[in-house]
Design a protein around this motif. Structure first.
Motif, PDB file in Angstrom:
ATOM      1  N   MET A  30       0.832  -1.198   0.000  1.00  0.00           N
ATOM      2  CA  MET A  30       0.000   0.000   0.000  1.00  0.00           C
ATOM      3  C   MET A  30       0.872   1.256   0.000  1.00  0.00           C
ATOM      4  SD  MET A  30      -2.995   1.272   2.682  1.00  0.00           S
ATOM      5  CE  MET A  30      -4.163  -0.028   2.278  1.00  0.00           C
ATOM      6  N   THR A  31       1.945   1.242   0.776  1.00  0.00           N
ATOM      7  CA  THR A  31       2.874   2.368   0.816  1.00  0.00           C
ATOM      8  C   THR A  31       3.433   2.651  -0.571  1.00  0.00           C
ATOM      9  OG1 THR A  31       3.489   1.746   3.081  1.00  0.00           O
ATOM     10  CG2 THR A  31       4.965   3.249   1.925  1.00  0.00           C
ATOM     11  N   ILE A  32       3.841   1.589  -1.254  1.00  0.00           N
ATOM     12  CA  ILE A  32       4.420   1.717  -2.597  1.00  0.00           C
ATOM     13  C   ILE A  32       3.367   2.176  -3.602  1.00  0.00           C
ATOM     14  CG2 ILE A  32       5.455   0.384  -4.493  1.00  0.00           C
ATOM     15  CD1 ILE A  32       6.607  -1.412  -2.134  1.00  0.00           C
ATOM     16  N   ALA A  33       2.157   1.640  -3.484  1.00  0.00           N
ATOM     17  CA  ALA A  33       1.075   2.006  -4.402  1.00  0.00           C
ATOM     18  C   ALA A  33       0.717   3.485  -4.256  1.00  0.00           C
ATOM     19  CB  ALA A  33      -0.154   1.136  -4.139  1.00  0.00           C
ATOM     20  N   LEU A  40       2.253  10.597  -0.949  1.00  0.00           N
ATOM     21  CA  LEU A  40       3.184  10.127   0.074  1.00  0.00           C
ATOM     22  C   LEU A  40       2.627   8.880   0.749  1.00  0.00           C
ATOM     23  CD1 LEU A  40       5.875  10.802   1.584  1.00  0.00           C
ATOM     24  CD2 LEU A  40       4.436  11.864   3.346  1.00  0.00           C
ATOM     25  N   GLY A  41       3.350   7.782   0.625  1.00  0.00           N
ATOM     26  CA  GLY A  41       2.980   6.568   1.336  1.00  0.00           C
ATOM     27  C   GLY A  41       3.483   6.627   2.766  1.00  0.00           C
ATOM     28  N   SER A  42       2.802   5.919   3.660  1.00  0.00           N
ATOM     29  CA  SER A  42       3.213   5.840   5.066  1.00  0.00           C
ATOM     30  C   SER A  42       3.416   4.385   5.446  1.00  0.00           C
ATOM     31  CB  SER A  42       2.153   6.459   5.988  1.00  0.00           C
ATOM     32  OG  SER A  42       1.947   7.819   5.681  1.00  0.00           O
ATOM     33  N   LEU A  43       4.578   4.091   5.986  1.00  0.00           N
ATOM     34  CA  LEU A  43       4.899   2.735   6.426  1.00  0.00           C
ATOM     35  C   LEU A  43       4.673   2.650   7.929  1.00  0.00           C
ATOM     36  CD1 LEU A  43       6.080  -0.052   5.590  1.00  0.00           C
ATOM     37  CD2 LEU A  43       8.335   0.867   6.202  1.00  0.00           C
ATOM     38  N   GLN A 249      -6.908  -3.166  -2.994  1.00  0.00           N
ATOM     39  CA  GLN A 249      -6.186  -4.414  -3.260  1.00  0.00           C
ATOM     40  C   GLN A 249      -5.057  -4.641  -2.263  1.00  0.00           C
ATOM     41  OE1 GLN A 249      -4.808  -4.438  -7.326  1.00  0.00           O
ATOM     42  NE2 GLN A 249      -6.871  -4.260  -8.187  1.00  0.00           N
ATOM     43  N   GLU A 250      -4.437  -3.562  -1.816  1.00  0.00           N
ATOM     44  CA  GLU A 250      -3.271  -3.683  -0.943  1.00  0.00           C
ATOM     45  C   GLU A 250      -3.625  -3.731   0.541  1.00  0.00           C
ATOM     46  OE1 GLU A 250      -2.358  -1.879  -4.803  1.00  0.00           O
ATOM     47  OE2 GLU A 250      -3.717  -1.253  -3.189  1.00  0.00           O
ATOM     48  N   SER A 251      -4.894  -3.564   0.874  1.00  0.00           N
ATOM     49  CA  SER A 251      -5.318  -3.598   2.271  1.00  0.00           C
ATOM     50  C   SER A 251      -5.123  -4.989   2.860  1.00  0.00           C
ATOM     51  CB  SER A 251      -6.787  -3.204   2.377  1.00  0.00           C
ATOM     52  OG  SER A 251      -7.309  -3.502   3.656  1.00  0.00           O
ATOM     53  N   ALA A 252      -4.722  -5.035   4.134  1.00  0.00           N
ATOM     54  CA  ALA A 252      -4.545  -6.315   4.824  1.00  0.00           C
ATOM     55  C   ALA A 252      -5.862  -6.896   5.332  1.00  0.00           C
ATOM     56  CB  ALA A 252      -3.573  -6.149   5.989  1.00  0.00           C
ATOM     57  N   SER A 335     -14.011   1.137  -2.471  1.00  0.00           N
ATOM     58  CA  SER A 335     -13.473   0.586  -3.715  1.00  0.00           C
ATOM     59  C   SER A 335     -12.454  -0.517  -3.453  1.00  0.00           C
ATOM     60  CB  SER A 335     -12.803   1.704  -4.520  1.00  0.00           C
ATOM     61  OG  SER A 335     -12.099   1.170  -5.607  1.00  0.00           O
ATOM     62  N   GLU A 336     -12.488  -1.538  -4.292  1.00  0.00           N
ATOM     63  CA  GLU A 336     -11.503  -2.618  -4.220  1.00  0.00           C
ATOM     64  C   GLU A 336     -10.424  -2.462  -5.290  1.00  0.00           C
ATOM     65  OE1 GLU A 336     -12.690  -6.646  -3.375  1.00  0.00           O
ATOM     66  OE2 GLU A 336     -14.703  -5.994  -2.784  1.00  0.00           O
ATOM     67  N   PHE A 337     -10.371  -1.291  -5.905  1.00  0.00           N
ATOM     68  CA  PHE A 337      -9.292  -1.004  -6.850  1.00  0.00           C
ATOM     69  C   PHE A 337      -7.965  -0.921  -6.095  1.00  0.00           C
ATOM     70  CE2 PHE A 337     -12.407   1.484  -9.786  1.00  0.00           C
ATOM     71  CZ  PHE A 337     -12.875   0.285 -10.288  1.00  0.00           C
ATOM     72  N   SER A 338      -6.897  -0.763  -6.819  1.00  0.00           N
ATOM     73  CA  SER A 338      -5.602  -0.578  -6.174  1.00  0.00           C
ATOM     74  C   SER A 338      -5.555   0.786  -5.490  1.00  0.00           C
ATOM     75  CB  SER A 338      -4.472  -0.681  -7.195  1.00  0.00           C
ATOM     76  OG  SER A 338      -4.450   0.481  -8.009  1.00  0.00           O
ATOM     77  N   THR A 339      -4.703   0.907  -4.492  1.00  0.00           N
ATOM     78  CA  THR A 339      -4.503   2.182  -3.809  1.00  0.00           C
ATOM     79  C   THR A 339      -4.107   3.261  -4.805  1.00  0.00           C
ATOM     80  OG1 THR A 339      -3.903   1.145  -1.710  1.00  0.00           O
ATOM     81  CG2 THR A 339      -3.043   3.368  -2.105  1.00  0.00           C
ATOM     82  N   THR A 340      -3.254   2.894  -5.766  1.00  0.00           N
ATOM     83  CA  THR A 340      -2.819   3.846  -6.798  1.00  0.00           C
ATOM     84  C   THR A 340      -4.011   4.414  -7.544  1.00  0.00           C
ATOM     85  OG1 THR A 340      -0.770   2.595  -7.083  1.00  0.00           O
ATOM     86  CG2 THR A 340      -1.355   4.157  -8.822  1.00  0.00           C
ATOM     87  N   GLU A 341      -4.904   3.536  -7.979  1.00  0.00           N
ATOM     88  CA  GLU A 341      -6.062   3.972  -8.764  1.00  0.00           C
ATOM     89  C   GLU A 341      -7.036   4.793  -7.926  1.00  0.00           C
ATOM     90  OE1 GLU A 341      -9.184   2.059 -12.034  1.00  0.00           O
ATOM     91  OE2 GLU A 341      -7.694   0.798 -11.026  1.00  0.00           O
ATOM     92  N   ILE A 342      -7.255   4.377  -6.669  1.00  0.00           N
ATOM     93  CA  ILE A 342      -8.167   5.109  -5.790  1.00  0.00           C
ATOM     94  C   ILE A 342      -7.673   6.538  -5.564  1.00  0.00           C
ATOM     95  CG2 ILE A 342      -9.112   5.239  -3.443  1.00  0.00           C
ATOM     96  CD1 ILE A 342      -9.016   2.131  -3.419  1.00  0.00           C
ATOM     97  N   LEU A 343      -6.383   6.676  -5.316  1.00  0.00           N
ATOM     98  CA  LEU A 343      -5.815   8.007  -5.081  1.00  0.00           C
ATOM     99  C   LEU A 343      -5.805   8.841  -6.356  1.00  0.00           C
ATOM    100  CD1 LEU A 343      -2.877   7.174  -2.638  1.00  0.00           C
ATOM    101  CD2 LEU A 343      -5.135   8.103  -2.090  1.00  0.00           C
ATOM    102  N   LYS A 344      -5.506   8.214  -7.486  1.00  0.00           N
ATOM    103  CA  LYS A 344      -5.533   8.942  -8.764  1.00  0.00           C
ATOM    104  C   LYS A 344      -6.941   9.432  -9.084  1.00  0.00           C
ATOM    105  CE  LYS A 344      -1.502   7.191 -11.271  1.00  0.00           C
ATOM    106  NZ  LYS A 344      -1.030   6.421 -12.443  1.00  0.00           N
TER     107      LYS A 344
END
Length: 353
Positions: A30-33, A40-43, A249-252, A335-344
Motif C-alpha cells: 500500500m505504501t508503494i502504491a 506520500l505513502g506511510s509505512l 487491493q493492498e489492504s490487509a 473501492s476494491e481497486f488498487s490504492t494507486t487507482e483510488i488516489l488517482k
C-alpha cells in the motif's frame, strides 16, 4: 483545484495527499502504491522492534525509490504494579472464558511473556536506515529523540486531536502537524489515552490554523473531492486519507472484513477502548458490546497485547464478532481497486472542481 505545495515540495511528491499509516491494515504494498500515485505513502511501524522495523523499511526501499514516511507510536508505557498484574490475570481469565463460549481457538500470553516496547529503539533504526520523514501518534517524542532525529535531517510530523496538543507539538520543534478530526477511523492520536476528543475535525483544523505557524496536514472524513476542498479552504496544506483505502487491493483486511465495511451503517460506528485500551473508532460487534463498559479493559498497550490472540483467532475463523475493524465516519462505496487507482481518482475528481 489549485493544490497547496508547501508540503509536497518539501517531500518531493506531486500531490499533497498522504496515505494514512493504519497499522494492521496498511502494507508495504500500500505504501508503494501510494507513491506510484505521486502521493506520500506511510509505512506503519507502530511499536515493532528495531529489527522488525528495519526489515519493513528495507523491503519498502527495495521496491520504490520514492519518498515515504515511517510512522511510530509515541505513547507512555504504564508502570508495572501489582494491581496491574492482578487485573491482567482477571482479564485474561475472562477473555479465555469468552473465547471458549464462542468456539474461538485463541491463546493468550502470560504477563511475564509480554513484549512491551517504547519507540526509543526505533529512533536509532530510523536514523541508521536514513529515513527522512517520521510521523508519530499517541503523544509527543521526548526532547532527546526530537533533537537526535532533526540533527540527522529528519522531518517530524506529530499528530494532534486538540489545540492544546498542537501548541505543545509546535513548541517542542515538530515540523508539521497532522490534525486528526473526530471523523477519522481507528485510534485517536490523543496524548491522554483516557480522553475522548470533543472537537469536530473542521472546527479543530480552523482553530489550529489560527494559532500555529507550521504547516498542517488534515486527516478525518476525507473521501471525495468536496471534503478535500473543504479542509483545503480551512488551511490544510496536505490531506491524509485512510478509510478510503480500507477495501483496496493492498489492504490487509480479509475478504469477509471488506464485505462487512461495505454494509456498514451510521449506527454501527463506535468509539471503543475494548480492544486496545485506547479509544478507536470502528464497527460495533458482539465483543465490544460485552467488554466496553466492563472491568476487563487494561491500559494500552497491555489490553492490545492481550486481545491480539483473540483477534487473530477470529480472523482465522472469519468470526466478524471478535475482530476489530477500524473505520471513519464518512460512509461511502469502498473501492476494491488498487490504492494507486483510488488516489488517482480522488486527485482527478479534485482537479475537476
Amino acid at each position: 483545484m489549485l493544490w497547496p505545495d508547501t508540503i509536497s515540495k518539501k517531500f518531493g511528491m506531486k500531490y499533497p495527499v498522504i496515505q494514512a499509516p493504519m497499522f494492521g491494515v496498511s502494507t508495504v504494498q500500500m505504501t508503494i502504491a501510494a507513491a506510484k500515485a505521486d502521493c506520500l505513502g506511510s509505512l506503519a511501524l507502530a511499536d515493532l522492534s528495531a529489527d522488525e522495523s528495519v526489515k519493513l523499511i528495507r523491503e519498502t526501499k527495495k521496491l520504490t525509490d520514492k519518498p515515504f514516511a515511517v510512522n511510530i507510536f509515541a505513547h507512555d508505557i504504564p508502570a508495572v504494579t501489582e494491581d496491574l498484574k492482578e487485573k491482567f490475570v482477571k482479564t485474561k481469565r475472562f477473555l479465555e472464558q469468552l473465547a471458549g463460549e464462542n468456539n474461538l481457538e485463541a491463546s493468550f500470553p502470560d504477563f511475564e511473556n509480554l513484549k512491551v516496547r517504547s519507540y526509543h529503539e526505533q529512533v536509532e533504526a530510523i536514523i541508521e536506515e536514513n529515513c527522512k520523514i517520521v510521523s508519530f501518534t499517541f503523544g509527543n517524542l521526548d526532547e532527546k529523540s526530537i533533537h537526535q532525529l532533526k540533527e540527522n535531517g529528519v522531518t517530524l510530523i506529530g499528530t494532534c486531536t486538540s489545540l492544546k496538543e498542537a501548541l505543545l507539538l509546535e513548541k517542542s520543534g515538530i515540523d508539521i502537524i497532522c490534525v486528526q478530526g473526530t471523523e477519522a477511523g481507528g485510534h485517536r492520536g490523543t496524548f491522554d489515552p483516557d480522553h475522548v476528543p470533543q472537537t469536530g475535525g473542521l472546527s479543530l483544523l480552523s482553530q489550529v490554523y489560527d494559532h500555529v505557524k507550521i504547516p498542517l496536514i488534515y486527516g478525518g472524513g476525507i473521501y471525495n473531492a468536496k471534503t478535500l476542498q473543504a479542509v483545503k479552504d480551512l488551511g490544510a496544506q496536505a490531506f491524509q486519507v485512510g478509510t478510503l483505502l480500507l477495501a483496496s487491493q493492498e489492504s490487509a483486511l480479509l475478504p469477509f472484513e471488506k464485505e462487512r465495511i461495505k454494509k456498514v451503517k451510521e449506527e454501527d460506528l463506535i468509539l471503543t477502548k475494548s480492544f486496545s485500551g485506547r479509544y478507536a473508532r470502528g464497527i460495533q460487534n458482539k465483543y465490544i458490546q460485552i467488554v466496553e463498559d466492563s472491568e476487563y479493559i487494561l491500559p494500552y498497550p497491555y489490553q492490545n497485547k492481550l486481545t491480539n490472540g483473540l483477534r487473530k483467532a477470529a480472523k482465522t475463523q472469519q468470526n466478524i464478532d471478535f475482530v476489530g475493524i477500524w473505520i471513519g465516519q464518512s460512509i461511502h462505496k469502498y473501492s476494491e481497486f488498487s490504492t494507486t487507482e483510488i488516489l488517482k481518482n480522488l486527485i482527478a475528481e479534485a482537479n475537476a472542481l
